[in-house]
Design an enzyme around this catalytic site. Sequence first.
Site, short mmCIF file in Angstrom:
data_model
loop_
_atom_site.label_atom_id
_atom_site.label_comp_id
_atom_site.label_asym_id
_atom_site.label_seq_id
_atom_site.Cartn_x
_atom_site.Cartn_y
_atom_site.Cartn_z
N SER A 1 0.80 -1.23 0.00
CA SER A 1 0.00 0.00 0.00
C SER A 1 0.83 1.28 0.00
O SER A 1 0.27 2.38 -0.06
CB SER A 1 -0.94 0.02 1.21
OG SER A 1 -2.00 -0.88 1.02
N LYS B 1 -0.04 3.82 -2.61
CA LYS B 1 -1.06 4.86 -2.48
C LYS B 1 -0.45 6.26 -2.28
O LYS B 1 -1.15 7.28 -2.48
CB LYS B 1 -1.99 4.53 -1.31
CG LYS B 1 -2.78 3.24 -1.49
CD LYS B 1 -3.67 2.96 -0.30
CE LYS B 1 -4.58 1.76 -0.51
NZ LYS B 1 -3.86 0.48 -0.45
N SER C 1 -6.43 3.43 4.08
CA SER C 1 -5.78 2.59 3.09
C SER C 1 -6.80 1.82 2.25
O SER C 1 -6.61 0.65 1.91
CB SER C 1 -4.80 1.61 3.75
OG SER C 1 -3.90 1.07 2.81
N LYS D 1 2.65 6.55 5.57
CA LYS D 1 1.82 5.46 5.07
C LYS D 1 2.40 4.10 5.45
O LYS D 1 3.61 3.90 5.43
CB LYS D 1 1.71 5.53 3.53
CG LYS D 1 0.71 4.57 2.94
CD LYS D 1 -0.71 4.98 3.27
CE LYS D 1 -1.71 3.90 2.88
NZ LYS D 1 -1.73 2.76 3.81
#
Length: 505
Positions: A81, A84, A144, A260
């Site tokens: 992720s 992202k 997320s 993140k």
Amino acid sequence: MVRVYFHLYNNTFLKKRESKMKKFKLFPLLLVFCLVLAAFAPSAAALDEPELNAKAAVLVDLNTGRVLLSKNAEEPRSMASLTKIMTVLLAIESVERGEHSMDETVTAQSDCQTGMDEDSSSAYIMEGEQMSFKDLLYCALVHSANDACNVLASCISGSIDAFVEQMNQRAAELGCTNTVFADPNGLSSENHSTAYDLYLISAEAINHPDFMTICNTAEYTVPATNLSEAREFSNSNALISSRSIYGWGAYLYEYAAGVKTGFTQAAGYCLVSTAEKEGVRTLAVVMGCDGNGNAGIDEYKNFDDSIKLYNWVFDHFSYRTILTTQDPIQKAPVTLAKGDGTVTLQPQADVNLLLPTDLDSGALSTSVTLYEEKLVAPIAAGTVLGEAKLTIDGQDYGTVKLVNSAEVELARGEYLKQRLAAVFSNGWVIAAILIILVLGGIYIALVIRYRRLRKKHLRQRRLMEQRRRAEQERLYKQSREGSGDEYFTGEEPAVDYTDTDDYWK
């Protein structure tokens, strides 16, 4: 008696002498031993790096972009992720360009669930659901949510595939050399990057205030939509959120901000984060860490490793000014300059570096590169003339621009000499000068000849005038003697001048 006394004295003296010799022999041995220990002792500048669980990591000073620690930072790995970060960066840039707005209502299309399975992190967005652009950004970065990334991609580029192309183009623009995006959320196993490339992407993202605000939000509530009640989400980043599913407050770090998390079986536990303390701003990327989902342990090493890195830099590094704008770096020769013909190069700005606290900055060495092979006066004060590469104990600490603090004035005498030399070095100039000299010589010769002829003419004319007057006086006297009282008529007898010297020769 005397022999006994002498024998005792001799034995005592010899024993003392042997004792002194033994002490003397031990001294060099001790000295050699100390030198050996010093040679193998660790240097004061050799700072031990923390042991990391991460398969790849990088720690960077955000103020200068200098890498403080690197572990397999150029090794391509699955990034989960962390993908992202690029998705939200492109979305915020589209808002800044005026193509979209935070309050814009976005309708989810049929591709909103592309690539997802039952285990995927989701905001449970359904086709036809309407949500603000801003709420989609919070869903993507805080919760997320993979489906929110699909919705953003279609909204921005018209399709997911077109958005992915834009992601890869932007990565190349940022200098990424080992990054490939296959989807906007990180579910595809084809997504891969390196710790250093993720630093480049993240460093750009956090420069956008909206991005930093969103990724540093611990909790967020999405208002009710046309198809759903309000949704409450918590940030998965355990460094900033006490309600993170990872540790439930066990990894809170007071100096952390953003960015993140990421996890898949292929990627392991990953984290991009920043931390700032007493003016020291750093960004850490850790990839391939162990945790409950892949190693069956009750710890999440991506947070452990990040905290280790931050404590390490905050405990052992500090900013120091190693050069000021007043420090002379080097003198460089300047053609046609007044004075000694040189210019002093100095830093354009003070150089502040994040250095280990026990590093001797006095060991700084510089390597100067001039932008021009030859410097020529005049040079205005403050002109950037080159740069200096900074090295301390063999480690590169970047470069600094070099300028001249004072104006370098032109030496006009030297300038004229150089210009004349340049002019006379041309063949056509020399030929022209020779022609002028020849023509000038001919002209002078003609003038001299003309003056000689003119002098000769004037001399002969004066001579003839003298002869004419003499002849007149002679005739006058004769006429007076022959005519008696008769008056002179005033008519002059004809005189033949054919006997005069060559007049025009």
